[in-house]
Design a protein around this motif. Sequence first.
Motif: not given
Length: 150
Positions: A130-137
Amino acid sequence: MKVVIQRVTKASVTIDGNKVANINNGLLILLGIVNEDTQEDINWLSRKIVGLRIFNDEAGVMNTSILNTKGDVIVVSQFTLHASTKKGNRPSYIKAAKPDVAIPLYKNFIQQIEHDLGKKVQTGEFGADMKVELLNDGPVTIIIDSKNKE
């Protein structure tokens, strides 16, 4: 059972070029399972996660849970959370549960989070690349191990 919880403004999971999960404000939960994990671990962790007051209230103070924000959740299996790095430079994953144990617990965890949250959660795919993409807040990242609940 160990989780890494990240408060996100957006997150997604892509498998073989196909986006299988996509949320805006909410939580990305990385889940690691060991052989000793049980439904009790799942129940405790789910209640803890859903009740965590890690979202800002009107005053900008982390005092609100995912329930109050009505945010979304993605759950991703991640056996590497149980890596042992004691010896050498190559991590050992011997503690991570094998699929025959881990998959039913992973599915039960998802069902329990959905029950406690009162809505469907999105997921990755167990065992997939899996490729997991996130913008941590914040950034806000919380690590919880069900074996350390007391």
